[in-house]
Scaffold this motif. Structure first.
Motif, short mmCIF file in Angstrom:
data_model
loop_
_atom_site.label_atom_id
_atom_site.label_comp_id
_atom_site.label_asym_id
_atom_site.label_seq_id
_atom_site.Cartn_x
_atom_site.Cartn_y
_atom_site.Cartn_z
N LEU A 1 8.45 8.47 -14.72
CA LEU A 1 7.32 9.16 -14.10
C LEU A 1 7.82 10.24 -13.15
O LEU A 1 8.90 10.11 -12.55
N TRP A 2 7.03 11.29 -13.02
CA TRP A 2 7.29 12.32 -12.02
C TRP A 2 6.56 11.94 -10.74
O TRP A 2 5.36 11.69 -10.75
N ILE A 3 7.29 11.90 -9.62
CA ILE A 3 6.72 11.48 -8.34
C ILE A 3 6.98 12.57 -7.30
O ILE A 3 8.10 13.08 -7.19
N GLU A 4 5.92 12.90 -6.54
CA GLU A 4 6.07 13.86 -5.43
C GLU A 4 6.09 13.08 -4.13
O GLU A 4 5.20 12.24 -3.88
N ILE A 5 7.08 13.35 -3.30
CA ILE A 5 7.29 12.60 -2.06
C ILE A 5 7.16 13.52 -0.85
O ILE A 5 7.85 14.54 -0.76
N SER A 6 6.30 13.15 0.07
CA SER A 6 6.24 13.77 1.39
C SER A 6 6.77 12.75 2.39
O SER A 6 6.48 11.55 2.27
N ARG A 7 7.53 13.17 3.38
CA ARG A 7 8.17 12.20 4.26
C ARG A 7 8.41 12.79 5.65
O ARG A 7 8.42 14.02 5.83
N GLY B 1 14.61 5.68 10.57
CA GLY B 1 14.05 5.34 9.26
C GLY B 1 13.22 6.51 8.75
O GLY B 1 13.13 7.58 9.38
N ILE B 2 12.60 6.29 7.61
CA ILE B 2 11.80 7.36 6.99
C ILE B 2 10.46 6.76 6.54
O ILE B 2 10.42 5.69 5.91
N LEU B 3 9.40 7.43 6.90
CA LEU B 3 8.05 7.08 6.46
C LEU B 3 7.61 8.12 5.43
O LEU B 3 7.77 9.32 5.66
N GLY B 4 7.06 7.66 4.31
CA GLY B 4 6.68 8.62 3.29
C GLY B 4 5.45 8.23 2.51
O GLY B 4 4.95 7.09 2.59
N VAL B 5 4.94 9.21 1.76
CA VAL B 5 3.83 9.02 0.83
C VAL B 5 4.31 9.51 -0.54
O VAL B 5 4.83 10.62 -0.66
N ALA B 6 4.14 8.66 -1.53
CA ALA B 6 4.55 9.02 -2.90
C ALA B 6 3.31 9.13 -3.77
O ALA B 6 2.41 8.29 -3.70
N ARG B 7 3.28 10.15 -4.61
CA ARG B 7 2.13 10.40 -5.48
C ARG B 7 2.63 10.65 -6.90
O ARG B 7 3.56 11.44 -7.12
#
Length: 537
Positions: free
Chosen positions: A273-279, A291-297
Motif C-alpha cells: 500500500l501507498w501511505i502518506e505520513i505527517s509527523r 519520540g515521534i507522533l504521526g498520522v498515516a493515511r
C-alpha cells in the motif's frame, strides 16, 4: 457523383470524425451524426452501428440511420448464424455488395434484405489497434449503387478512424469510472494515529490500523518496521529522521519544515500500500525530541488513479497521434499525385481545373489534421506563458501564409515595431496569427491581397488590442453572430477548425476576440477581427 463533390463530402466526413475524437465521451447521438455523414457521403440511405459487448458476447445497437429503431434486432449474439453483422464480427471480414440480388453469399438473408427493400450494402468490422473487435458498421441503399475501389478505400479509412475514436472514448470512460471508484474508497478511509520512540519502535497504534494494514494494534506494536515497510521506504524514514535531528541542532525546531512522506507498507495479506505520513516530534520539558507522533493515511487509491490517468492520457494521445499520422501520410500521397499530374502539360483544361481544386482542398485537409492535433495539445497541455514579441510572431506567420499562396501577391500593412509590443503567450501564438492571416488571404479573391495588422489603444488596463483587417467579401451582421456563437462551442462546423483553434488559444491567454467591419457600416468592404491579449509587464 462528380469528383469535386465526392471530395468535399469525404472531407466533411473526415472532419466530423476528427471533431468526434475531441469530445470527452462517446454517445449514441454523436455516433449517429458520424454514421449519417458516412452514409450520405456514399449516397446510402440506411446505416447501423453496433458495438461489441465482450462480457455478454453480443453486438449492441449504438446508432441507426434511415430505419425505425423497432425494425432493427438488438442485441445480436455473436454466435447467431442468421445475422450478417454477427458473421462479419466473427470473421472480421467485410461484405461489400453493389447488387445483393447477384450475391450468392447473401442468399440466406435475402428475405430480410428484400423486406427492407435493400439493393446495395456494406458491412465492415471496426477493429482496434490490437486487432480487438470493437463493433460492426453497416450502410445500405434501397437502389442499386455501384461501388468502386475508391468507395472501398474510403470506407476502410473511415472504419480505422472510427476505431481510434471509439477506443479513445472507452479509455476516457474507464478513467472516469476508475476515478469515481477510488473517490468513493477515499471517503471511507480511516487515518491511523501512531507514535514511535527515537529508535523507530512503535509505542502506540490506533485501532484503525487494522482497517488499513490488516494487523491489530497489538500485532503492530510487537513488530519491527522492516516487517511492515519496504526496504526503500525504511531507508527513507531513517534518512529523514537523521536529517531532521541535524536541522534541530543547527537551525532549531522552527527553522525547517517537515513535508509529508510517501512510503510503501505491507498489508497482512501480502499486498503493498501507498501511505502518506505527517509527523512531529514529541518533546520533553527541555524541548528535546524523545519520540515521534504521526498520522498515516492510505493513499493507494490516489497513486493508482494518478498512474491510470497517466496511462489513459498516454493512450488518448497515442490514438490522436496515430490518426493524425495516418491522415498526414494519406494526404501527402494525394498531394504528390496531384502535383505530378499538374506537371503534365498535356493534361486537359477541365481535368487541370479539377486537379487544382482537389489540391487546394487536400492542403486544407492537411491544415485540418494539424489543427486537430494542436487542439488536443491545447486541451491537455500545461500553460506556461512568457513575454513574446508580437512583431516577430506576426512576421513569422506572414511568411508561412505567403508560402501557402504562391500565386497571390500578399502585402501586410502594420504599425507593429520589433520589441515594442509584447504579450504574455506561448508557442501557440503563431498558430493564432497564421489562422487569422490565412483566412484573410483566402477570403480575398484578388491577386493583390492587402491585410492590415495594427495595434489600437485598449480600454482594458494591462491588455493590448490588435485589429486584423482584410479586403474580402466581408461578414454580414447575422453571420458575425453565427460565427461568434460557434466560437463559444468546443467544436464548431462550417468555418473549419481554424477559428476554433484561434478561440481556444485566445481563451488560453485570458484574452478576447470579436468581429467588426473594416469600414464601419459596410460589411462588404472586408472584415476586421479584433484581438485583446494580455500585455507583458
Amino acid at each position: 457523383m462528380a469528383n469535386e463533390e465526392m471530395f468535399m463530402r469525404e472531407r466533411k466526413a473526415f472532419r466530423l470524425i476528427a471533431e468526434a475524437a475531441l469530445q470527452p465521451r462517446g454517445s449514441p447521438e454523436l455516433y449517429r451524426r458520424v454514421l449519417s455523414e458516412i452514409a450520405e457521403t456514399l449516397e446510402f440511405d440506411i446505416g447501423t452501428l453496433r458495438l461489441f459487448d465482450e462480457e455478454e458476447g453480443v453486438l449492441r445497437l449504438e446508432a441507426v440511420v434511415g430505419l425505425p429503431g423497432g425494425e432493427v434486432q438488438d442485441p445480436v449474439s455473436l454466435d447467431d448464424p442468421e445475422y450478417l453483422a454477427a458473421r462479419v464480427a466473427r470473421t472480421k471480414t467485410p461484405i461489400f455488395e453493389s447488387d445483393v440480388s447477384k450475391s450468392a453469399e447473401l442468399k440466406s438473408r435475402m428475405k430480410v434484405i428484400e423486406a427492407l427493400g435493400i439493393e446495395s450494402l456494406i458491412f465492415w468490422p471496426i477493429v482496434g489497434a490490437n486487432d480487438e473487435l470493437l463493433g460492426v458498421m453497416n450502410v445500405a441503399n434501397r437502389t442499386v449503387r455501384r461501388l468502386s475501389e475508391e468507395d472501398k478505400d474510403f470506407f476502410q479509412i473511415v472504419a480505422g478512424m472510427f476505431a481510434a475514436v471509439i477506443e479513445r472514448h472507452r479509455a476516457m470512460e474507464a478513467l472516469r469510472e476508475s476515478e469515481e471508484r477510488y473517490r468513493r474508497l477515499a471517503e471511507s478511509v480511516v487515518d491511523i494515529i501512531w507514535t514511535v520512540d527515537m529508535n523507530l519502535e512503535f509505542t502506540y497504534a490506533s485501532p484503525s490500523i487494522e482497517e488499513v494494514l490488516g494487523y491489530t494494534s497489538e500485532e503492530v506494536m510487537s513488530m519491527p518496521l522492516n516487517r511492515i515497510m519496504t526496504p526503500e521506504s525504511l531507508k527513507l524514514v531513517e534518512e529523514t529522521l537523521t536529517e531532521s535531528l541535524r536541522l534541530e541542532a543547527t537551525v532549531g525546531r522552527n527553522g525547517y519544515e517537515s513535508p509529508p512522506l510517501v512510503i510503501q507498507m505491507f498489508h497482512k495479506n501480502g499486498t503493498t500500500l501507498w501511505i502518506e505520513i505527517s509527523r512531529t516530534f514529541i518533546r520533553d520539558d527541555d524541548d528535546t525530541p524523545i519520540g515521534i507522533l504521526g498520522v498515516a493515511r492510505d493513499i493507494t487509491w490516489r497513486k493508482t488513479a494518478e498512474e491510470e490517468l497517466a496511462r489513459a492520457k498516454a493512450q488518448a494521445e497515442f490514438y490522436n497521434d496515430l490518426m493524425a499520422h495516418d491522415l498526414a501520410n494519406m494526404q501527402q500521397g494525394v498531394l504528390v499525385s496531384l502535383e505530378l499530374m499538374l506537371r503534365n502539360s498535356e493534361l486537359p483544361k477541365e481535368l487541370r481545373g479539377l486537379a487544382n481544386r482537389a489540391l487546394a482542398q487536400t492542403k486544407r485537409g492537411v491544415t485540418l489534421t494539424g489543427n486537430v492535433k494542436k487542439l488536443g495539445r491545447l486541451v491537455d497541455g500545461e500553460k506556461e506563458l512568457i513575454k513574446t514579441d508580437l512583431y516577430q510572431t506576426v512576421m513569422d506567420a506572414i511568411e508561412i501564409v505567403v508560402d501557402s499562396y504562391p500565386d497571390k501577391e500578399i502585402k501586410v500593412n502594420t504599425n507593429l515595431v520589433k520589441g515594442k509590443q509584447n504579450v504574455m503567450a506561448d508557442e501557440f501564438l503563431i498558430d493564432l496569427f497564421y489562422n487569422l492571416l490565412h483566412n484573410a488571404a483566402r477570403m480575398d479573391q484578388s491577386e493583390a491581397v492587402v491585410i492590415g495588422v495594427s495595434e489600437y489603444p485598449s480600454d482594458e488596463r494591462g491588455m493590448l488590442m490588435l485589429k486584423i483587417e482584410d479586403r474580402g467579401p466581408g461578414i454580414s451582421d447575422s453571420m458575425k453572430e453565427a460565427i461568434l456563437s460557434r466560437f463559444d462551442e468546443k467544436v464548431k462546423r462550417g468555418w473549419g477548425l481554424g477559428l476554433t483553434l484561434v478561440k481556444q488559444i485566445v481563451d488560453r491567454y485570458g484574452g478576447k476576440i470579436w468581429i467588426e467591419d473594416r469600414i464601419s457600416g459596410d460589411y462588404s468592404q472586408g472584415a476586421c477581427f479584433v484581438l485583446v491579449l494580455p500585455a507583458a509587464p
